[in-house]
Scaffold this active site. Structure first.
Site, PDB file in Angstrom:
ATOM      1  N   ASP A  15       5.408  -2.486 -14.625  1.00  0.00           N
ATOM      2  CA  ASP A  15       3.945  -2.431 -14.530  1.00  0.00           C
ATOM      3  C   ASP A  15       3.309  -1.406 -15.464  1.00  0.00           C
ATOM      4  O   ASP A  15       2.183  -1.598 -15.915  1.00  0.00           O
ATOM      5  CB  ASP A  15       3.516  -2.170 -13.080  1.00  0.00           C
ATOM      6  CG  ASP A  15       3.570  -3.453 -12.248  1.00  0.00           C
ATOM      7  OD1 ASP A  15       3.859  -4.514 -12.820  1.00  0.00           O
ATOM      8  OD2 ASP A  15       3.316  -3.384 -11.029  1.00  0.00           O
ATOM      9  N   TYR A  35      -1.071  -6.580  -6.538  1.00  0.00           N
ATOM     10  CA  TYR A  35      -0.758  -5.342  -5.831  1.00  0.00           C
ATOM     11  C   TYR A  35      -1.692  -4.194  -6.189  1.00  0.00           C
ATOM     12  O   TYR A  35      -2.056  -4.028  -7.349  1.00  0.00           O
ATOM     13  CB  TYR A  35       0.673  -4.895  -6.153  1.00  0.00           C
ATOM     14  CG  TYR A  35       1.703  -5.535  -5.258  1.00  0.00           C
ATOM     15  CD1 TYR A  35       1.703  -5.285  -3.889  1.00  0.00           C
ATOM     16  CD2 TYR A  35       2.674  -6.375  -5.778  1.00  0.00           C
ATOM     17  CE1 TYR A  35       2.652  -5.869  -3.067  1.00  0.00           C
ATOM     18  CE2 TYR A  35       3.626  -6.961  -4.960  1.00  0.00           C
ATOM     19  CZ  TYR A  35       3.609  -6.702  -3.606  1.00  0.00           C
ATOM     20  OH  TYR A  35       4.543  -7.271  -2.794  1.00  0.00           O
TER      21      TYR A  35
HETATM   22 CU   LIG Z   1       6.001  -6.044  -2.868  1.00  0.00          CU
END
Ligand SMILES: [Cu+2]
Length: 489
Positions: free
Chosen positions: A261, A348
């Protein structure tokens, strides 16, 4: 684009005598020019390029927002995909697509930057992530900006929109649509000061920086020693260097989901504006930052960082009722300083906290929120499962694929100076066979100092160990090395 950090030596000199020392001001730029990745160092004072190297190894620069937006629009104009959408009886205008990096699995170096584009149904819910259109693989070359690979393998059910919307207006009691509010304020104002990018609070002083790849950076953290009457350095620099999220599904549409990420999407670039009163308490102070677009234009990110004091737990207490005719009641509320950012990468949301305690501890913490990544299935009940789903059936037609989130912290400790060591103290069994004690065995400790970086590699959690960064040249009053313990939580 980011800061080309001056070396530690010049920063420490500058910190001592800011008026006498000229510190280099350089930026580090990663640019794609004619398909090649350039690493350019630019001197801001001299307004000139110091170095320009073409990166020849594996890997590509962080994705830009612009190219991701363009890539996610490609399917909507791609005839084979449009045909697949019609075959499923879905409406093109109800689709939303997202780009996913494809990892590297030992192939020869490829010159093209590719993304998988997955599409979802946003009809009847804001929560499109739980409504994937599975069974289709689309690979986009983002330099050519076109779809270069397409497979429609199977028509899979799209999970229902029912009860998936996360907006508070769609919730039923006790979760919404109205909740009792909390008022909190500090009548005397905050107990900390922000001066430029430096924060001082209680016995702490530190600097807050920001980088497009790393996000928030804490540096030059020092604590004031009341006995020695001086400030003592603890941490030169700390940040999240990477977040690795490998999914455990080897099938065609999921095997490549092994995200970095920070390196692929940028932890700074994915930092979002905090929502006052919700992400941070009403009395928090906010710091803005700048993020740049792909052509280098800076854009303001409001409320990127918040700083606040957090109250709550009992730090220490005692009720003393044994002294005749005297009752002593003492209770100290723990007050900590929190520095917070939120990094949203796709589905997320990572709440990234740096918590400073008056005890001298620093507690970096992560709270993971947002939405689970879902794979669609025809299965509605556990009893129908015949083979490994590579995850859990979390709802009808929805699999939550097994995965981990590995947060990697870069922590450069400078405890009482720059020469620090990493020590691991393990437990070892000592046996008594000479009858000198009624005990047959006991445990004692054994300390190893890492000589190299690879020496310091440890597997956390398999055996009890105390991990400490020490300054071997600085001793406490009783002669122990001064140090900080790393406590994995
Ligand atoms: Cu997760």
């Amino acid at each position: 684009m980011g800061l080309d950090d001056p070396n530690k030596d010049s920063i420490l000199k500058y910190e001592k005598k800011p008026t006498l020392v000229t510190i280099p001001r350089k930026s580090f730029v990663i640019a794609i020019i004619n398909g090649q990745s350039h690493e350019i160092v630019f001197d801001i004072r001299l307004k000139s390029i110091v170095s320009d190297n073409v990166h020849k190894g594996y890997g590509f620069p962080i994705l830009t927002v612009e190219e991701q937006i363009l890539a996610t629009q490609l399917p909507l104009k791609y005839p084979p995909f449009i045909a697949s959408v019609h075959k499923r009886g879905l409406n093109l205008s109800e689709l939303v697509c997202a780009g996913f990096t494809m990892g590297w699995f030992g192939e020869e170096k490829s010159s093209s930057r590719i993304l998988t584009v997955d599409c979802f149904l946003k009809e009847s819910t804001a929560n499109f992530f739980v409504r994937p259109i599975s069974g289709i693989t689309m690979v986009a070359d983002i330099d050519l900006m076109k779809i270069v690979e397409y497979h429609d393998r199977e028509v899979e059910v799209v999970p229902t929109a029912e009860n998936t919307d996360y907006r508070v207006s769609k919730q039923s009691p006790p979760f919404g649509p109205k909740q009792h509010s909390l008022a909190s304020h500090q009548p005397q104002g905050p107990g900390f000061q922000i001066n430029g990018h430096s924060v001082s609070w209680a016995n702490w002083k530190f600097h807050i920086g920001f980088d497009v790849r790393a996000g928030i950076i804490i540096s030059l953290a020092s604590i004031y020693d009341l006995e020695k009457k001086k400030s003592r350095r603890v941490l030169y620099k700390g940040y999240i260097s990477e977040l690795y999220v490998p999914y455990q599904d080897p099938t065609e549409e999921f095997y490549f989901k092994t995200f970095f990420d920070a390196g692929e999407y940028g932890f700074g670039r994915s930092t979002v504006s905090l929502i006052p009163h919700h992400d941070c308490p009403p009395y928090a102070q906010f710091i803005d930052t700048y993020i740049h677009s792909s052509d280098g234009t800076p854009s303001l990110l409001k409320n990127a960082i918040c700083v606040f004091e957090q109250y709550g737990n009992i730090m220490w207490r005692h009720t003393e009722a044994i002294i005749p005719n005297e009752l002593i009641e003492e209770s100290r509320t723990e007050v900590n300083l929190i520095v917070r950012t939120v990094v949203t990468v796709g589905n997320y949301d990572n709440v990234v906290d740096w918590e400073f305690k008056t005890s001298g501890s620093i507690k970096p913490a992560i709270a993971l929120s947002g939405i689970l990544e879902i794979k669609a299935t025809h299965i509605k009940h556990k009893d129908e499962i015949k083979e490994d789903l590579h995850g859990k059936l979390v709802s009808e037609n929805s699999i939550g694929i097994y995965h981990d989130h590995f947060y990697m912290y870069y922590l450069d400790f400078d405890i009482d100076g720059v020469h620090n060591s990493f020590e691991k103290t393990s437990l070892k069994t000592a046996r008594i066979s000479d009858g000198s004690s009624k005990r047959k065995s006991y445990w004692t400790t054994e300390t190893q100092t890492a000589k190299t970086e690879s020496d310091a590699k440890i597997t956390i959690g398999y055996a009890p160990a105390e991990l400490v960064v020490v300054n071997p040249n600085k001793k406490t009053a009783v002669g122990n090395e001064v140090g900080y313990r790393l406590i994995p939580a």
